[in-house]
Design an enzyme around this catalytic site. Structure first.
Site, mmCIF file in Angstrom:
data_model
loop_
_atom_site.group_PDB
_atom_site.id
_atom_site.type_symbol
_atom_site.label_atom_id
_atom_site.label_comp_id
_atom_site.label_asym_id
_atom_site.label_seq_id
_atom_site.Cartn_x
_atom_site.Cartn_y
_atom_site.Cartn_z
ATOM 1 N N CYS A 190 0.835 -0.724 -0.047
ATOM 2 C CA CYS A 190 0.397 0.190 0.150
ATOM 3 C C CYS A 190 0.973 0.808 -0.709
ATOM 4 C CB CYS A 190 -0.837 0.035 1.373
ATOM 5 S SG CYS A 190 -2.614 -1.756 1.715
ATOM 6 N N ASP A 199 -2.372 -10.115 7.601
ATOM 7 C CA ASP A 199 -1.043 -9.797 8.507
ATOM 8 C C ASP A 199 -1.290 -8.693 9.195
ATOM 9 O OD1 ASP A 199 -1.144 -8.586 5.710
ATOM 10 O OD2 ASP A 199 1.308 -8.979 5.568
#
Length: 632
Positions: free
Chosen positions: A2, A100
Site C-alpha cells: 500500500c 497480516d
C-alpha cells in the site's frame, strides 16, 4: 502493499485534513482499492490500500487496536503472519480479520519494540501509541518497502514516496547539490539516506524509530548482517530447503500472482519452485511469466527450457526504443529520483504487462546477486580474498578455471589482481585516501560537461572500503547497489498497483549466505555456486550451468547512435536544457556526435544528463501521460 503518509505536529500544531488529502492524492496508484485517514490531536495518518491479504473491509487501514490505544498504518507483507497468529492466539489475542496488518498490530501490543525481530517480510509502518505518547515505526531489514521523513518547523512528515512530502505544502523545494554531484561524477544513487531533495531522507533499513510529543526523532538499528556463524554440514541441501520454504510463504496471497522471467538462474529457480509447490497443492492453472526479449540479447532457449519444465504461460513485452523513450518521463515521475539505466523503464513496462493480465503479485529474483555473489566483478574480490589470506596457489588455480570458461589471459588477470591488492593496502592510509580524493576532485573539475562549481559540492574525504568478498557483498546489500534496485523495483510495480515479492531476501537465506565460506559463493568459473548446487535437478540444466548473466538488457548504446539520436539532440538543443542544469551544451553536443560516429561510448553518461533534465521538469501533482500507442 500500500502507501501511507503521516504528519506529526509539534509545539501544539495540529495537521489539517487538506494537507493529508494532498499528500494522499499523488500516491493513489499505490492503493486503488480504498482510502482511509486518522486524526488525533497532533497526529494525522493517511492510507491508500492495495488489497492482497484479506481483501474484505476487515483489513481496512488505519487500523485501531481493540482497546483503542494504538493505531497503525502499514505498507508491505508479513509472510509468517499465520505462524505469528497462532502464537499470539495462544497468548490470548483475538482477531477480527484474516490479514497480516492486525497480526502486526497485536505483535506490537504483545512484544513492544521487539516485535520487529519476529517478522519475516517486507514492511514500513507507523503506530500511534497514545498510552506511551509516541509514534513508533520501522522498516524491514533490507529496505524493500520505502519510507521517507522530512522535519519541518511545524513537525515531522512521513510518506511512502517523496512526492507526497513535496505535495504537502509544508516542504520548501531545494536540491541537495552533493547528491546531484555524486550522481553526475560518481554514478552514485541511493547509497546513503539522503535524497535529491534537501531535507528529505529515507528511514534506514533494519531500523526502528520513535517520535515524541516534541517532535524529536530517535532511530536505532534492530538487526545487522550476521558474521561468523556455524556452517551447516550440507550447505547446498540446507539452502535448497530454506529457499523452497521462502518461495512457499512468498506465495501466500488472496489475489493472482506471477513471475518476471529472464533466462537467468534466479527467476528460473523461483518459477520452478512455484511450479513444484503448485503441483503439491494440486493447482492446475498455469503460472503467468512475464519476459522482455530483444534480438541483441537472445535468452529464448533458456526461457523455453524453463517454460517446458513448469508449464508456465509466457507473456512477452515487445517495446522498441521509441516506446521506451517516450515513457521515460512517466517512469521518472513515479521514481521521484533519477534511475540507473534504461533497464528501469523495461521493469516499469513489465509491471504494466502483469497488471494488464490481472496479476497483482509478482515474485522476482532481486537480492540474489548481492547476497550470493552474482556480478562478474565479484570474481576479482574472491581472488583478492584468497590472495589476502595467503592462498596464492588457490587464487591462481581459480583464475585459470575462470579463463578456461570465460576467456582472457591468466597472467593479465593476475597482474591486475596484484595492482588491486596494492591499491587496497594503500587505501588503508587516511593520508593516501585524502591525496587520491584531491586528485579525483581535480579531474572532476576538468570535466567539460559540467560547471566546475558542481565538483565543489562533492565530499572531500572518503572512507576505506574493505575488498574482501564478504565485505564487498555486505556493502552491496546495505549501500550499493541493492537499495537502488529495491527503490526502482517498488516504484515500478506500485505505479501499476502491483506488489513485488523477493524470496531471495528471506532473512533465513541471507543469514545462511553470510555464514558460508567464500568458496560456496564463487568457485572456479561459477558465481552463485551455492544456488547452482542447491538447484541441481530442480531447474533446467541448461540454465543451472549457464556461465553468463544478462537480466533484462537493452542495446541502448546503439539506440543512441541511431533510433534515439534525434530525440536526444532535440533535448540538448532546447534552451531549457542549459538553463535548468549545470550543463555545458557545446561539450555534450560534441561528444554526442563522436558517439554517433562510433568514436566513443557515452551512452550511460548521456542517459544520466538527459534523464536529470526531464526529471527536473516534472510536477509532483501531475504525472505525465502514457502515450496511447504503448498499450493500444
Amino acid at each position: 502493499m500500500c502507501g501511507f503518509v503521516a504528519f506529526v505536529g509539534c509545539e501544539g500544531f495540529r495537521p489539517s485534513s487538506p494537507v493529508i488529502s494532498n499528500m494522499l492524492s499523488v500516491i493513489s496508484h499505490r492503493g486503488p482499492d480504498d482510502e482511509g485517514t486518522y486524526f488525533s490531536d497532533h497526529v494525522a495518518f493517511g492510507f491508500r490500500r492495495l488489497s492482497i491479504l484479506d481483501v474484505t473491509p476487515a483489513g481496512k487501514q488505519p487500523m485501531h487496536s481493540h482497546e483503542g490505544n494504538c493505531t497503525i498504518v502499514f505498507n508491505g507483507e508479513i509472510y509468517n503472519y499465520l505462524e505469528l497468529r497462532k502464537e499470539l492466539s495462544a497468548r490470548g489475542h483475538r482477531f477480527v480479520s484474516d490479514g497480516d496488518t492486525e497480526i502486526l498490530l497485536h505483535a506490537y501490543l504483545e512484544w513492544g519494540d521487539e516485535c520487529v525481530g519476529r517478522l519475516n517480510g517486507m514492511w514500513a509502518f507507523l503506530i500511534h501509541d497514545r498510552a506511551r505518547q509516541r509514534i513508533f515505526g520501522a522498516r524491514d531489514r533490507f529496505g524493500m518497502k520505502p519510507l521517507y521523513i522530512c522535519e519541518v518547523p511545524e513537525g515531522v512528515l512521513f510518506a511512502s514516496e517523496i512526492k507526497s512530502i513535496r505535495a504537502s505544502g509544508q516542504y520548501r523545494e531545494a536540491l541537495d547539490m552533493q547528491v546531484c554531484a555524486r550522481f553526475f561524477y560518481e554514478s552514485r544513487l541511493d547509497d546513503t539516506q539522503a535524497t535529491f531533495y534537501k531535507g528529505i531522507r529515507s528511514i534506514p533499513a533494519a531500523c526502528c524509530f520513535e517520535v515524541n510529543t516534541q517532535g524529536r526523532v530517535r532511530t536505532w538499528a534492530y538487526w545487522q548482517l550476521p558474521v561468523n556463524n556455524r556452517v551447516p554440514a550440507d550447505p547446498a541441501a540446507t539452502f535448497a530447503e530454506l529457499f523452497d520454504q521462502s518461495v512457499e510463504i512468498h506465495m501466500r496471497s488472496d489475489v493472482p500472482l506471477g513471475v518476471n522471467l529472464s533466462g537467468g538462474l534466479d527467476s528460473t529457480a523461483i518459477l520452478c519452485a512455484i511450479a513444484r509447490h503448485r503441483t503439491e497443492q494440486d493447482v492446475s492453472m498455469p503460472i503467468k511469466a512475464f519476459s522482455f526479449q530483444s534480438a541483441e540479447y537472445d535468452e529464448s532457449r533458456y526461457i523455453a527450457a524453463t517454460l517446458a519444465q513448469t508449464g508456465a504461460q509466457q507473456h512477452i513485452l515487445s517495446l522498441g526504443p521509441h516506446e521506451l523513450w517516450d515513457s521515460l518521463s512517466r517512469v521518472l515521475w513515479h521514481q521521484d529520483e533519477p534511475v540507473h539505466s534504461i533497464t528501469a523503464v523495461v521493469g516499469f513496462h513489465l509491471s504494466a504487462l502483469a497488471a494488464r493480465h490481472g496479476v497483482k503479485v509478482i515474485l522476482n529474483g532481486q537480492g540474489a546477486d548481492e547476497t550470493l555473489a552474482g556480478y562478474p566483478s565479484y570474481f576479482r574480490d574472491y581472488w583478492y580474498s584468497l590472495l589476502a589470506s595467503g592462498s596464492v596457489a588457490t587464487a591462481l588455480k581459480e583464475i585459470n578455471a575462470f579463463v578456461l570458461a570465460h576467456g582472457g589471459s591468466q597472467s593479465r588477470l593476475f597482474a591486475q589482481l596484484i595492482k588491486h591488492c596494492i591499491q587496497t593496502q594503500l587505501g588503508r592510509s587516511a593520508r593516501y585516501r585524502k591525496m587520491a580524493r584531491r586528485r579525483h576532485l581535480h579531474q572532476f573539475e576538468q570535466n567539460d560537461w559540467f560547471d566546475p562549481q558542481l565538483a565543489h559540492a562533492l565530499p572531500e574525504t572518503t572512507d576505506f572500503e574493505h575488498a574482501m568478498l564478504d565485505a564487498v557483498l555486505a556493502r552491496a546489500v546495505q549501500k550499493d547497489p541493492l537499495p537502488l534496485y529495491l527503490r526502482v523495483e517498488d516504484r515500478n510495480a506500485m505505479a501499476h498497483s502491483v506488489e513485488t515479492r523477493l524470496p531471495f531476501l528471506d532473512p533465513r537465506l541471507v543469514k545462511l549466505a553470510f555464514c558460508l565460506p567464500e568458496k560456496w559463493k564463487m568457485r572456479g568459473s561459477w558465481n552463485k555456486f551455492i544456488l547452482r548446487e542447491a538447484q541441481r535437478d530442480k531447474i533446467p540444466e541448461i540454465v543451472r550451468s549457464r556461465p553468463d548473466k544478462m537480466g533484462f538488457p537493452t542495446p541502448f548504446s546503439r539506440w543512441l547512435r541511431v533510433e534515439l539520436y534525434q530525440f536526444v539532440r532535440d533535448i540538448i538543443e532546447d534552451t531549457t536544457f542549459s538553463q535548468a542544469g549545470p550543463f555545458r551544451v557545446e561539450s555534450i553536443r560534441r561528444d554526442l556526435e563522436r558517439h554517433r560516429n562510433g568514436e566513443i561510448d557515452i551512452s550511460g553518461k548521456l542517459f544520466d544528463v538527459i534523464q536529470f533534465h526531464l526529471w527536473q521538469q516534472l510536477d509532483p501533482m501531475t504525472p505525465p501521460k502514457t502515450p496511447a500507442s504503448l498499450y493500444g
